[in-house]
Design an enzyme around this catalytic site. Structure first.
Site, PDB file in Angstrom:
ATOM      1  N   ASP A  92      11.847  10.505 -14.868  1.00  0.00           N
ATOM      2  CA  ASP A  92      11.955  11.957 -14.731  1.00  0.00           C
ATOM      3  C   ASP A  92      10.641  12.654 -15.114  1.00  0.00           C
ATOM      4  OD1 ASP A  92      13.191  14.318 -14.150  1.00  0.00           O
ATOM      5  OD2 ASP A  92      14.375  14.410 -15.987  1.00  0.00           O
ATOM      6  N   HIS A 150       5.485  13.181  -7.380  1.00  0.00           N
ATOM      7  CA  HIS A 150       6.233  11.974  -6.978  1.00  0.00           C
ATOM      8  C   HIS A 150       5.270  10.850  -6.591  1.00  0.00           C
ATOM      9  CE1 HIS A 150       9.904  14.107  -7.383  1.00  0.00           C
ATOM     10  NE2 HIS A 150       9.759  14.871  -6.317  1.00  0.00           N
ATOM     11  N   LEU A 172       9.549 -11.381 -13.339  1.00  0.00           N
ATOM     12  CA  LEU A 172      10.401 -10.199 -13.525  1.00  0.00           C
ATOM     13  C   LEU A 172      11.018  -9.739 -12.208  1.00  0.00           C
ATOM     14  CD1 LEU A 172      10.132  -7.193 -15.721  1.00  0.00           C
ATOM     15  CD2 LEU A 172       9.719  -6.682 -13.329  1.00  0.00           C
TER      16      LEU A 172
HETATM   17  C1  FPP Z   1      12.564  12.874 -11.061  1.00  0.00           C
HETATM   18  O1  FPP Z   1      11.574  13.833 -11.336  1.00  0.00           O
HETATM   19  C2  FPP Z   1      12.036  11.910 -10.105  1.00  0.00           C
HETATM   20  C3  FPP Z   1      12.560  11.660  -8.883  1.00  0.00           C
HETATM   21  C4  FPP Z   1      13.769  12.327  -8.355  1.00  0.00           C
HETATM   22  C5  FPP Z   1      11.918  10.701  -7.935  1.00  0.00           C
HETATM   23  C6  FPP Z   1      11.318   9.502  -8.563  1.00  0.00           C
HETATM   24  C7  FPP Z   1      10.558   8.764  -7.523  1.00  0.00           C
HETATM   25  C8  FPP Z   1       9.393   8.146  -7.728  1.00  0.00           C
HETATM   26  C9  FPP Z   1       8.742   8.027  -9.044  1.00  0.00           C
HETATM   27  C10 FPP Z   1       8.667   7.485  -6.596  1.00  0.00           C
HETATM   28  C11 FPP Z   1       9.529   6.463  -5.935  1.00  0.00           C
HETATM   29  C12 FPP Z   1       8.754   5.489  -5.187  1.00  0.00           C
HETATM   30  C13 FPP Z   1       9.160   4.223  -4.946  1.00  0.00           C
HETATM   31  C14 FPP Z   1       8.298   3.294  -4.213  1.00  0.00           C
HETATM   32  C15 FPP Z   1      10.440   3.684  -5.433  1.00  0.00           C
HETATM   33  P1  FPP Z   1      11.852  15.366 -11.004  1.00  0.00           P
HETATM   34  O2  FPP Z   1      11.445  15.649  -9.614  1.00  0.00           O
HETATM   35  O3  FPP Z   1      13.298  15.681 -11.282  1.00  0.00           O
HETATM   36  O4  FPP Z   1      10.913  16.057 -12.045  1.00  0.00           O
HETATM   37  P2  FPP Z   1      11.158  17.431 -12.810  1.00  0.00           P
HETATM   38  O5  FPP Z   1      12.387  17.235 -13.680  1.00  0.00           O
HETATM   39  O6  FPP Z   1       9.919  17.582 -13.626  1.00  0.00           O
HETATM   40  O7  FPP Z   1      11.335  18.489 -11.765  1.00  0.00           O
END
Ligand code: FPP
Length: 238
Positions: A16, A33, A127
């Site tokens: 997050d 992201h 892993l």
């Molecule tokens: C939450 O942060 C994050 C997500 C919903 C997406 C996580 C995805 C990635 C890290 C990349 C994925 C890539 C692969 C290859 C699997 P948020 O958007 O809710 O952040 P915020 O709470 O600060 O708004």
């Protein structure tokens, strides 16, 4: 018993804070992201070096479809493109890439890219890096019930083992340590069956900033915890 050398067999992370990381820098959320995606392989490698066997990362929840269409599209695109580069790095480091959840919501071309990335590392035995995509525990359990019913399972004979065997995570050990980055204190429908007795660890660190030192800190805290699985602590029965 706490033991300074105890390492989780299965760690899981709610990645997050990507959006806030980007906003703090005046950048679009999608850049957050992308930076978050860049952390996946380094964190997996740090976990592998510590002796963790399974690492499951929450990349997209069944509820994330409710985000604005442009952000959903960017996340879907990121998954299909980033999986390939993550897989290439994993191949070199003996990390096996897998996925739980569903890729049915991706275009056929993207589904093929994801499958090819997973196939690339299928021969590795280090892993297991498991990406939770379009994943939610509630849907996972409903799906397990549907599968059991369609297999003709005898209702009175359905036990925890049979339910576990029909989850996306079938064959994987329960989660020992569940980490959430970004300062929120909730589970958000992530591995709630598998983490029934997991140690929970919440950190303010935003996922794109999560580094080896943060893995170490979480592991030190994990080793300090007294895991009792509902039993009494040693010597407390008299
Ligand atoms: C939450 O942060 C994050 C997500 C919903 C997406 C996580 C995805 C990635 C890290 C990349 C994925 C890539 C692969 C290859 C699997 P948020 O958007 O809710 O952040 P915020 O709470 O600060 O708004």
């Amino acid at each position: 018993m706490s033991d300074a050398n105890r390492v989780p067999r299965h760690a899981a992370i709610i990645m997050d804070g990507n959006g806030r990381w980007a906003r703090k820098r005046g950048l679009p959320r999608t850049v957050g992201h992308q930076r978050g995606g860049d952390r996946i392989h380094p964190v997996a490698l740090a976990c592998a070096r510590k002796g963790i066997e399974y690492l499951t990362l929450y990349a997209f929840s069944t509820e994330n479809w409710n985000r604005p269409p442009s952000e959903v599209a960017a996340l879907l695109h990121l998954l299909s493109t980033k999986m390939e580069s993550v897989a290439r790095a994993c191949l070199r480091d003996n990390i096996r890439l897998t996925l739980v959840g569903s890729i049915d919501g991706l275009s056929l071309e993207s589904q093929q890219k994801v499958k090819a990335a997973i196939d690339m590392t299928a021969g590795n035995n280090g892993l297991t890096l498991c990406i939770a995509f379009d994943y939610g525990t509630r849907r996972e359990i409903a799906r397990a019930a549907e599968r059991l019913a369609s297999q003709g399972a005898v209702p009175a004979a359905i036990d925890e083992e049979q339910v576990s065997a029909n989850l996306y995570t079938s064959g994987m050990p329960d989660v020992d340590l569940l980490i959430r980055c970004g300062g929120e204190i909730r589970l958000s429908n992530f591995l709630m069956w598998q983490a029934a007795y997991a140690e929970l660890y919440f950190t303010e660190v935003l996922w794109p900033d999560f580094g080896d030192g943060d893995v170490d800190e979480a592991l030190v805290e994990y080793a300090r915890r007294n895991r009792r699985f509902g039993a009494l602590p040693d010597g407390a029965s008299s």
